[in-house]
Design a protein around this motif. Sequence first.
Motif, PDB file in Angstrom:
ATOM      1  N   ALA A   1      87.641  46.846  43.614  1.00  0.00           N
ATOM      2  CA  ALA A   1      89.039  46.812  43.820  1.00  0.00           C
ATOM      3  C   ALA A   1      89.241  45.247  43.435  1.00  0.00           C
ATOM      4  O   ALA A   1      90.345  45.061  42.509  1.00  0.00           O
ATOM      5  CB  ALA A   1      89.728  47.176  44.931  1.00  0.00           C
TER       6      ALA A   1
ATOM      7  N   GLN B   1      88.846  44.727  39.807  1.00  0.00           N
ATOM      8  CA  GLN B   1      89.823  45.203  39.077  1.00  0.00           C
ATOM      9  C   GLN B   1      91.323  44.409  39.071  1.00  0.00           C
ATOM     10  O   GLN B   1      91.865  44.381  37.989  1.00  0.00           O
ATOM     11  CB  GLN B   1      90.356  46.504  39.494  1.00  0.00           C
ATOM     12  CG  GLN B   1      89.046  47.555  39.034  1.00  0.00           C
ATOM     13  CD  GLN B   1      89.209  48.806  39.952  1.00  0.00           C
ATOM     14  OE1 GLN B   1      90.271  49.047  40.661  1.00  0.00           O
ATOM     15  NE2 GLN B   1      88.569  49.851  39.517  1.00  0.00           N
TER      16      GLN B   1
ATOM     17  N   SER C   1      93.827  54.444  48.743  1.00  0.00           N
ATOM     18  CA  SER C   1      93.152  53.578  47.788  1.00  0.00           C
ATOM     19  C   SER C   1      92.674  53.968  46.448  1.00  0.00           C
ATOM     20  O   SER C   1      92.668  55.213  46.049  1.00  0.00           O
ATOM     21  CB  SER C   1      91.804  52.824  48.415  1.00  0.00           C
ATOM     22  OG  SER C   1      90.744  53.891  48.570  1.00  0.00           O
ATOM     23  N   ALA C   2      92.642  53.361  45.376  1.00  0.00           N
ATOM     24  CA  ALA C   2      92.235  53.626  44.155  1.00  0.00           C
ATOM     25  C   ALA C   2      90.852  54.559  44.000  1.00  0.00           C
ATOM     26  O   ALA C   2      89.963  54.108  44.893  1.00  0.00           O
ATOM     27  CB  ALA C   2      92.073  52.302  43.219  1.00  0.00           C
ATOM     28  N   GLY C   3      91.171  55.364  43.328  1.00  0.00           N
ATOM     29  CA  GLY C   3      90.075  56.497  42.812  1.00  0.00           C
ATOM     30  C   GLY C   3      89.565  57.134  44.363  1.00  0.00           C
ATOM     31  O   GLY C   3      88.555  57.632  44.178  1.00  0.00           O
TER      32      GLY C   3
ATOM     33  N   ASN D   1      88.374  54.867  50.126  1.00  0.00           N
ATOM     34  CA  ASN D   1      89.355  54.291  51.239  1.00  0.00           C
ATOM     35  C   ASN D   1      88.316  53.172  52.173  1.00  0.00           C
ATOM     36  O   ASN D   1      87.517  53.611  52.650  1.00  0.00           O
ATOM     37  CB  ASN D   1      89.911  55.202  52.560  1.00  0.00           C
ATOM     38  CG  ASN D   1      90.565  54.515  53.438  1.00  0.00           C
ATOM     39  OD1 ASN D   1      91.044  53.133  53.402  1.00  0.00           O
ATOM     40  ND2 ASN D   1      90.793  55.295  54.629  1.00  0.00           N
TER      41      ASN D   1
ATOM     42  N   GLU E   1      92.955  47.816  47.221  1.00  0.00           N
ATOM     43  CA  GLU E   1      92.998  49.068  46.285  1.00  0.00           C
ATOM     44  C   GLU E   1      94.250  49.425  45.786  1.00  0.00           C
ATOM     45  O   GLU E   1      94.405  49.944  44.458  1.00  0.00           O
ATOM     46  CB  GLU E   1      92.330  50.232  47.193  1.00  0.00           C
ATOM     47  CG  GLU E   1      91.002  50.073  47.556  1.00  0.00           C
ATOM     48  CD  GLU E   1      90.798  49.166  48.731  1.00  0.00           C
ATOM     49  OE1 GLU E   1      89.666  48.918  48.933  1.00  0.00           O
ATOM     50  OE2 GLU E   1      91.843  48.691  49.424  1.00  0.00           O
ATOM     51  N   ALA E   2      95.228  49.320  46.554  1.00  0.00           N
ATOM     52  CA  ALA E   2      96.757  49.776  46.300  1.00  0.00           C
ATOM     53  C   ALA E   2      97.197  48.897  45.174  1.00  0.00           C
ATOM     54  O   ALA E   2      97.858  49.400  44.222  1.00  0.00           O
ATOM     55  CB  ALA E   2      97.762  49.652  47.388  1.00  0.00           C
TER      56      ALA E   2
ATOM     57  N   ALA F   1      95.191  47.190  42.796  1.00  0.00           N
ATOM     58  CA  ALA F   1      94.421  47.590  41.778  1.00  0.00           C
ATOM     59  C   ALA F   1      95.155  48.892  41.129  1.00  0.00           C
ATOM     60  O   ALA F   1      95.290  48.902  39.815  1.00  0.00           O
ATOM     61  CB  ALA F   1      92.939  47.390  42.268  1.00  0.00           C
ATOM     62  N   GLU F   2      95.496  49.814  41.776  1.00  0.00           N
ATOM     63  CA  GLU F   2      95.967  51.102  41.308  1.00  0.00           C
ATOM     64  C   GLU F   2      97.311  50.812  40.783  1.00  0.00           C
ATOM     65  O   GLU F   2      97.763  51.387  39.546  1.00  0.00           O
ATOM     66  CB  GLU F   2      95.958  52.036  42.498  1.00  0.00           C
ATOM     67  CG  GLU F   2      96.584  53.414  41.884  1.00  0.00           C
ATOM     68  CD  GLU F   2      96.301  54.604  43.133  1.00  0.00           C
ATOM     69  OE1 GLU F   2      96.618  55.659  42.774  1.00  0.00           O
ATOM     70  OE2 GLU F   2      95.963  54.016  44.109  1.00  0.00           O
ATOM     71  N   ALA F   3      97.989  49.802  41.054  1.00  0.00           N
ATOM     72  CA  ALA F   3      99.376  49.535  40.644  1.00  0.00           C
ATOM     73  C   ALA F   3      99.125  48.550  39.184  1.00  0.00           C
ATOM     74  O   ALA F   3     100.310  48.376  38.715  1.00  0.00           O
ATOM     75  CB  ALA F   3     100.224  48.833  41.631  1.00  0.00           C
ATOM     76  N   GLY F   4      98.000  48.390  39.271  1.00  0.00           N
ATOM     77  CA  GLY F   4      97.810  47.544  37.683  1.00  0.00           C
ATOM     78  C   GLY F   4      98.068  45.877  37.915  1.00  0.00           C
ATOM     79  O   GLY F   4      98.066  45.205  36.848  1.00  0.00           O
TER      80      GLY F   4
END
Length: 260
Positions: free
Chosen positions: A162, A165, A13-15, A18, A132-133, A135-138
């Motif tokens: 997340a 975001q 997950s982002a940052g 998890n 989270e995934a 959010a991490e991908a934008g």
Amino acid sequence: MNTPEAGGVNTPSAGGVNTVDAGEVAKFEAMAAEWWDLEGKFKPLHMLNPTRLDYITSQIAAEFGRDLTAESPFAGLRILDIGCGGGLLAEPMARLGADVVGADAAERNIPVAQVHAAQSGLEIDYRHTTAEAMAEAGEQFDVVLNMEVVEHVADPLGYLTACQQLLKPGGLMVCSTLNRNPKSFLMAIIGAEHVMRWLPKGTHEWSKFITPDELYDLIRNAGLDPVDRKGFVFNPVLWTWGISARDLSVNYVTASVKRA
């Protein structure tokens, strides 16, 4: 009494946070094939769904100035249903004209949702992934539907962050969960799982339930502004659900916005 629409798997997950819970996702993967069985394990969610939809559509219409009597009132809106399950919310959003992504950490839910959407003639982007995934991908959305998920994650604040975001500035999150008090233990655990047997025993962990004030604090700490909360109330005489401005004692729902 509620039936969650997501569990969790041990994915990054982002940052580095998890928030998913492998034990929770396993419960709902075991029930995946029954999502659209009106008399199956998700019967209580089918009963609640019209009330949830009334709240969700009214909040989206108010936030984005949409006329629900118009054809395709949500056209141009990108909506994420996180913890989409079999698509009980994603499909109505698509019918209202939205561009819908349905995401679930329970892998077995996705083909069930895809098949039902195809049978219904709907185009919905279903994905086996986490908040989270994404959010991490934008990824960015106008609306995030976050229904009956937060009480099943390992880190509620990380999960809600997340979700924040994932929202565009001016975006709306609708989040529902279960209150934590003796009444909710009686109704959601004893009543739904042991007496009525609407849900398999062990579906919920009462200690993970979240009070409305706790959820408001979590939402604020995640960077969103709460703007509304209501209760989903079950009437055992009429055997129906309704929305209450005062009774948030068991199931309840919140709306919050990401300031532009």
